[in-house]
Design a protein around this motif. Structure first.
Motif, PDB file in Angstrom:
ATOM      1  N   ILE A  22      17.658  29.364   2.873  1.00 42.21           N
ATOM      2  CA  ILE A  22      16.908  28.591   1.886  1.00 42.21           C
ATOM      3  C   ILE A  22      16.970  27.142   2.327  1.00 42.21           C
ATOM      4  CG2 ILE A  22      16.703  27.853  -0.523  1.00 42.21           C
ATOM      5  CD1 ILE A  22      18.232  30.453  -1.276  1.00 42.21           C
ATOM      6  N   LEU A  23      15.822  26.537   2.512  1.00 38.89           N
ATOM      7  CA  LEU A  23      15.721  25.132   2.912  1.00 38.89           C
ATOM      8  C   LEU A  23      15.152  24.349   1.744  1.00 38.89           C
ATOM      9  CD1 LEU A  23      15.858  22.900   5.082  1.00 38.89           C
ATOM     10  CD2 LEU A  23      13.535  23.588   5.767  1.00 38.89           C
ATOM     11  N   HIS A  24      15.848  23.266   1.363  1.00 37.35           N
ATOM     12  CA  HIS A  24      15.429  22.412   0.251  1.00 37.35           C
ATOM     13  C   HIS A  24      15.239  21.004   0.795  1.00 37.35           C
ATOM     14  CE1 HIS A  24      16.632  20.632  -3.950  1.00 37.35           C
ATOM     15  NE2 HIS A  24      15.388  20.342  -3.611  1.00 37.35           N
ATOM     16  N   VAL A  25      14.020  20.489   0.655  1.00 37.11           N
ATOM     17  CA  VAL A  25      13.648  19.172   1.172  1.00 37.11           C
ATOM     18  C   VAL A  25      13.091  18.339   0.024  1.00 37.11           C
ATOM     19  CG1 VAL A  25      12.114  17.964   2.780  1.00 37.11           C
ATOM     20  CG2 VAL A  25      13.169  20.125   3.460  1.00 37.11           C
ATOM     21  N   ALA A  26      13.468  17.057  -0.026  1.00 39.92           N
ATOM     22  CA  ALA A  26      12.994  16.150  -1.080  1.00 39.92           C
ATOM     23  C   ALA A  26      12.337  14.918  -0.472  1.00 39.92           C
ATOM     24  CB  ALA A  26      14.164  15.744  -1.969  1.00 39.92           C
ATOM     25  N   TYR A  27      11.502  14.277  -1.277  1.00 40.79           N
ATOM     26  CA  TYR A  27      10.738  13.107  -0.852  1.00 40.79           C
ATOM     27  C   TYR A  27      10.891  11.957  -1.838  1.00 40.79           C
ATOM     28  CZ  TYR A  27       8.632  16.598   2.120  1.00 40.79           C
ATOM     29  OH  TYR A  27       8.436  17.586   3.029  1.00 40.79           O
ATOM     30  N   ASN A  28      12.091  11.720  -2.318  1.00 39.64           N
ATOM     31  CA  ASN A  28      12.310  10.622  -3.256  1.00 39.64           C
ATOM     32  C   ASN A  28      13.349   9.674  -2.727  1.00 39.64           C
ATOM     33  OD1 ASN A  28      14.516  12.324  -3.528  1.00 39.64           O
ATOM     34  ND2 ASN A  28      14.032  12.880  -5.623  1.00 39.64           N
TER      35      ASN A  28
END
Length: 152
Positions: A146-152
């Motif tokens: 599971i890969l979790h990526v954020a843009y904040n």
């Protein structure tokens, strides 16, 4: 079914369309902080260029300060799990064809022509590069990731 569930949550929407064109599909939609998910190895059976889909997920999430979560199969686990998993799913995907499957590169093929890709470490790194966000977490399970990526 998805439309029924969306009604229960006022801050959700369901869209139908080609995810390779996700940014255009959502153009003009009132979307804030989206969480875009691609689950259950949907990416492994993608029609068209999966890189375009990943790019589109990242583009939408980046523009709206959202997140992307991808879960899929790990290629390094293929030889130990693929045949058993797809045998259990054979009514849906067809009977596994071990002679046509690529155990080294994590490519499953059934006798009916169903194909599914499992993702190597290098390919998972490529997914992260294409997404271009900040990796929040990567869970390496058996046999999934599971890969979790954020843009904040």
């Amino acid at each position: 079914e998805l439309q029924k569930r969306v009604v229960q949550f006022p801050n959700t929407i369901a869209v139908k369309g080609n995810a390779n064109d996700l940014s255009n599909i959502l153009e003009g939609a009132d979307v804030v902080y989206p969480v875009i998910t691609c689950l259950q190895n949907s990416l492994g059976t993608w029609e068209g260029d999966y890189r375009k889909a990943i790019s589109e997920m990242g583009k939408v999430a980046r523009e709206k300060q959202g997140e992307v979560i991808i879960s899929a199969w790990r290629a390094e686990q293929f030889k130990d799990y693929a045949i058993d998993i797809y045998t259990a799913l054979s009514p849906v995907v067809g009977v596994p064809d071990p002679t046509q499957s690529d155990f080294e590169n994590g490519i499953f093929r059934s006798k009916t022509g169903y194909i599914s890709r499992w993702w190597s470490q290098a390919q998972r790194e490529e997914i992260l590069r294409i997404l271009g966000g900040r990796k929040v977490n990567e869970i390496l399970g058996t046999p999934f990731f599971i890969l979790h990526v954020a843009y904040n």
